[in-house]
Design a protein around this motif. Structure first.
Motif, mmCIF file in Angstrom:
data_model
loop_
_atom_site.group_PDB
_atom_site.id
_atom_site.type_symbol
_atom_site.label_atom_id
_atom_site.label_comp_id
_atom_site.label_asym_id
_atom_site.label_seq_id
_atom_site.Cartn_x
_atom_site.Cartn_y
_atom_site.Cartn_z
ATOM 1 N N ASP A 62 0.780 -1.369 0.144
ATOM 2 C CA ASP A 62 -0.076 -0.058 0.034
ATOM 3 C C ASP A 62 0.894 1.113 -0.085
ATOM 4 O OD1 ASP A 62 -2.121 1.856 0.283
ATOM 5 O OD2 ASP A 62 -3.066 0.985 1.743
ATOM 6 N N GLU A 63 1.571 1.674 -1.241
ATOM 7 C CA GLU A 63 2.242 2.970 -1.374
ATOM 8 C C GLU A 63 1.555 4.066 -1.114
ATOM 9 O OE1 GLU A 63 5.328 2.338 -1.566
ATOM 10 O OE2 GLU A 63 6.012 0.690 -2.935
ATOM 11 N N LEU A 64 0.627 4.294 -1.283
ATOM 12 C CA LEU A 64 -0.359 5.311 -1.124
ATOM 13 C C LEU A 64 -0.521 5.556 0.452
ATOM 14 C CD1 LEU A 64 -2.258 7.687 -2.381
ATOM 15 C CD2 LEU A 64 -3.888 6.352 -1.929
ATOM 16 N N ALA A 65 -0.660 4.625 1.065
ATOM 17 C CA ALA A 65 -0.864 4.564 2.599
ATOM 18 C C ALA A 65 0.719 5.054 3.173
ATOM 19 C CB ALA A 65 -1.511 3.686 3.389
ATOM 20 N N ALA A 66 1.557 4.455 2.500
ATOM 21 C CA ALA A 66 2.969 4.674 3.116
ATOM 22 C C ALA A 66 3.192 5.975 2.809
ATOM 23 C CB ALA A 66 3.939 3.747 2.266
ATOM 24 N N GLY A 67 2.868 6.730 1.735
ATOM 25 C CA GLY A 67 3.240 8.286 1.764
ATOM 26 C C GLY A 67 2.471 9.093 2.777
ATOM 27 N N LEU A 68 1.221 8.722 3.282
ATOM 28 C CA LEU A 68 0.499 9.323 4.132
ATOM 29 C C LEU A 68 1.449 9.173 5.631
ATOM 30 C CD1 LEU A 68 -3.322 8.150 3.459
ATOM 31 C CD2 LEU A 68 -2.344 10.566 3.900
ATOM 32 N N THR A 69 1.882 7.888 5.716
ATOM 33 C CA THR A 69 2.522 7.641 6.933
ATOM 34 C C THR A 69 3.727 8.375 7.056
ATOM 35 O OG1 THR A 69 1.971 5.357 7.251
ATOM 36 C CG2 THR A 69 3.843 5.800 8.298
ATOM 37 N N ALA A 70 4.331 8.590 6.011
ATOM 38 C CA ALA A 70 5.735 9.451 6.064
ATOM 39 C C ALA A 70 5.373 11.043 6.604
ATOM 40 C CB ALA A 70 6.255 9.518 4.928
ATOM 41 N N ALA A 71 4.357 11.481 5.802
ATOM 42 C CA ALA A 71 3.917 12.783 6.013
ATOM 43 C C ALA A 71 3.560 13.267 7.336
ATOM 44 C CB ALA A 71 2.650 13.121 5.152
ATOM 45 N N ARG A 72 2.479 12.101 8.014
ATOM 46 C CA ARG A 72 2.053 12.102 9.443
ATOM 47 C C ARG A 72 3.164 12.183 10.294
ATOM 48 N NH1 ARG A 72 -3.233 8.428 8.111
ATOM 49 N NH2 ARG A 72 -4.377 9.995 7.260
ATOM 50 N N ALA A 73 4.126 11.409 10.163
ATOM 51 C CA ALA A 73 5.493 11.235 11.045
ATOM 52 C C ALA A 73 5.954 12.596 11.165
ATOM 53 C CB ALA A 73 6.424 10.154 10.512
ATOM 54 N N LEU A 74 6.164 13.403 10.079
ATOM 55 C CA LEU A 74 6.905 14.651 10.240
ATOM 56 C C LEU A 74 5.939 15.650 10.679
ATOM 57 C CD1 LEU A 74 8.610 14.857 6.683
ATOM 58 C CD2 LEU A 74 9.728 14.221 8.931
ATOM 59 N N LEU A 75 4.747 15.435 10.661
ATOM 60 C CA LEU A 75 3.644 16.452 11.374
ATOM 61 C C LEU A 75 3.771 16.223 12.761
ATOM 62 C CD1 LEU A 75 0.719 16.420 8.540
ATOM 63 C CD2 LEU A 75 2.338 18.283 9.097
ATOM 64 N N GLU A 76 3.419 14.916 13.100
ATOM 65 C CA GLU A 76 3.574 14.666 14.546
ATOM 66 C C GLU A 76 4.732 15.115 14.991
ATOM 67 O OE1 GLU A 76 3.226 10.404 14.589
ATOM 68 O OE2 GLU A 76 1.194 10.568 13.990
ATOM 69 N N ALA A 77 6.061 15.224 14.355
ATOM 70 C CA ALA A 77 7.139 15.742 15.112
ATOM 71 C C ALA A 77 7.132 17.323 15.245
ATOM 72 C CB ALA A 77 8.539 15.289 14.315
ATOM 73 N N GLY A 78 6.290 17.876 14.734
ATOM 74 C CA GLY A 78 6.056 19.243 14.435
ATOM 75 C C GLY A 78 6.424 20.086 13.438
ATOM 76 N N HIS A 79 6.737 19.269 12.401
ATOM 77 C CA HIS A 79 7.208 20.063 10.849
ATOM 78 C C HIS A 79 6.008 20.564 10.290
ATOM 79 C CE1 HIS A 79 11.475 18.808 10.942
ATOM 80 N NE2 HIS A 79 11.025 17.835 11.762
ATOM 81 N N ARG A 80 6.040 21.838 9.879
ATOM 82 C CA ARG A 80 5.275 22.598 9.074
ATOM 83 C C ARG A 80 5.708 23.265 7.873
ATOM 84 N NH1 ARG A 80 2.811 19.664 11.989
ATOM 85 N NH2 ARG A 80 0.972 19.836 13.304
ATOM 86 N N GLN A 81 7.164 23.460 7.832
ATOM 87 C CA GLN A 81 7.461 24.089 6.567
ATOM 88 C C GLN A 81 8.847 23.550 6.292
ATOM 89 O OE1 GLN A 81 7.966 28.193 8.415
ATOM 90 N NE2 GLN A 81 6.270 28.703 8.004
ATOM 91 N N GLY A 82 9.424 23.768 5.021
ATOM 92 C CA GLY A 82 10.515 23.305 4.444
ATOM 93 C C GLY A 82 10.763 21.746 4.408
ATOM 94 N N ILE A 83 9.540 21.285 3.970
ATOM 95 C CA ILE A 83 9.481 19.716 3.771
ATOM 96 C C ILE A 83 9.651 19.627 2.435
ATOM 97 C CG2 ILE A 83 8.135 17.589 3.964
ATOM 98 C CD1 ILE A 83 6.506 18.926 6.004
ATOM 99 N N TYR A 84 10.750 18.841 1.928
ATOM 100 C CA TYR A 84 11.156 18.640 0.483
ATOM 101 C C TYR A 84 11.328 17.058 0.255
ATOM 102 C CZ TYR A 84 12.400 23.458 -0.029
ATOM 103 O OH TYR A 84 12.649 24.740 -0.086
ATOM 104 N N LEU A 85 10.714 16.687 -0.994
ATOM 105 C CA LEU A 85 10.826 15.114 -1.499
ATOM 106 C C LEU A 85 12.271 14.941 -2.190
ATOM 107 C CD1 LEU A 85 9.738 12.421 -1.968
ATOM 108 C CD2 LEU A 85 8.815 13.329 -4.171
ATOM 109 N N VAL A 86 13.021 14.093 -1.885
ATOM 110 C CA VAL A 86 14.166 13.950 -2.451
ATOM 111 C C VAL A 86 13.991 12.638 -3.541
ATOM 112 C CG1 VAL A 86 16.871 13.497 -2.287
ATOM 113 C CG2 VAL A 86 15.586 15.037 -0.892
ATOM 114 N N GLY A 87 14.153 12.833 -4.581
ATOM 115 C CA GLY A 87 13.758 11.778 -5.486
ATOM 116 C C GLY A 87 13.122 12.084 -6.582
ATOM 117 N N HIS A 88 12.940 11.289 -7.937
ATOM 118 C CA HIS A 88 12.469 11.700 -9.123
ATOM 119 C C HIS A 88 11.099 11.166 -8.921
ATOM 120 C CE1 HIS A 88 11.614 12.547 -13.313
ATOM 121 N NE2 HIS A 88 11.248 11.589 -13.483
ATOM 122 N N PRO A 89 9.967 12.091 -9.111
ATOM 123 C CA PRO A 89 8.636 11.652 -8.916
ATOM 124 C C PRO A 89 7.676 11.380 -10.004
ATOM 125 C CG PRO A 89 8.625 13.905 -8.532
ATOM 126 C CD PRO A 89 9.990 13.599 -8.956
#
Length: 340
Positions: free
Chosen positions: A168-195
């Protein structure tokens, strides 16, 4: 010369019963045929003493069932990470009393056709059609109409004709985003890789990341574009930092990209996670080797293989695409953003 294997007739003669009685006992049908417990024990003891093993080829000719599964893959069998799907498939096959035969095509359609023909000649009962990377495939003609489960791949049919087992790659993306949000990140979030849209995993992961961030009213700040390999990621991240990019969190498209990202940040004097949090996908062995250890969303290789065989040999059900969860492995590369 190897020793001659014992025959069913020899077992029957040693046990003092008829050949048919010995056959019923060894097939587990002694109760149906009202065979005495004493006769059953004599047959079992004789079979053990003679080291009797049933002739599976002869049995398959009678029953039309060989209790074998063939797995046809591109390069999954020889990949050090995805090979765990083989282990899961093997374990499930053994649990069902089946043998698993494995053939690898290296993406060559001629080799694939020959392998499938060879497996059909050996009268295998069913097939797993597997891919190293999650992708859309066209099922070979010789497998159409046969018992098949697609492992880590799927077709573009509006109504699937075969079961597909994928992460479930879609849910994996959700998990990654929520992990950063839970840590308090709101700005300066970048993806590294070719999308790029041509790769199923990158497209699904990116969609999940955007959805997860969007739930909190946060947007992805941008993309550091690179191939899915350490050297490309190193060059891209080094160049971006040199040009003045000042991210607070990086979501790497896979662990190999994270390796190159780690090297680039270290050379730039940027500390993980104190200055920048890093999260990734796949949870390969690299994730635990890196320092600090990398938080990564795991590909469930073993579970994919297990579920594919369970689906293949389990009760009949309408064909469907089954997405298996990708659990997050929390380590030490994500923390709250630095105080400005």
């Amino acid at each position: 010369m190897p020793p001659q294997r014992a025959t069913l007739l020899q077992v029957a003669q040693r046990a003092g019963v008829s050949r048919s009685t010995a056959s019923f006992v060894l097939a587990g049908r002694h109760q149906d045929m009202r065979i005495s417990e004493d006769a059953r024990q004599r047959v079992l003891r004789a079979a053990q003493e003679l080291d009797y093993r049933p002739n599976l080829m002869a049995r398959s000719l009678r029953t039309k069932v060989t209790k074998t599964i063939a797995l046809v893959s591109d390069t999954i069998a020889s990949d050090p990470y995805a090979g765990r799907a083989i282990h899961g498939s093997l374990a499930a096959a053994v649990a069902h009393g089946h043998l698993l035969l494995i053939g690898e095509t290296d993406g060559d359609p001629v080799v694939e056709e020959r392998l499938i023909s060879d497996f059909l000649d050996r009268q295998v009962d069913a097939f797993l059609y597997a891919s190293m990377f999650t992708r859309y495939v066209r099922l070979p003609k010789k497998l159409r109409g046969r018992p098949v489960v697609l492992l880590n791949c799927l077709t573009k049919e509006a109504e699937p004709s075969h079961h597909s087992i994928i992460p479930d790659e879609l849910a994996a993306g959700l998990t990654a985003a929520r992990a950063l949000l839970e840590a308090g990140h709101r700005q300066g979030i970048y993806l590294v890789g070719h999308p790029g849209g041509g790769v199923f995993a990158s497209r699904e992961r990116l969609a999940g990341i955007k959805e997860g961030l969007g739930e909190a009213g946060v947007r992805l700040a941008g993309v550091v574009d690179c191939d899915w390999w350490p050297d490309s990621a190193y060059d891209a991240v080094s160049g971006a930092i040199g040009d003045g990019l000042d991210p607070r969190a990086l979501i790497c498209i896979n662990d190999r990209v994270a390796l190159g990202t780690y090297q680039a940040l270290r050379e730039a004097g940027v500390a993980i996670p104190d200055d920048i949090s890093v999260i990734s996908f796949d949870d390969s062995e690299l994730a635990a080797w890196l320092r600090p250890q990398l938080t990564s969303i795991a590909l469930p290789h073993y579970e994919l293989g297990w579920r594919a065989v369970e689906t293949l040999l389990g009760p009949a059900a309408p064909p469907a695409v089954t997405r298996l969860p990708m659990p997050i492995r929390r380590r030490h590369s994500v923390t709250k953003p630095p105080v400005e």
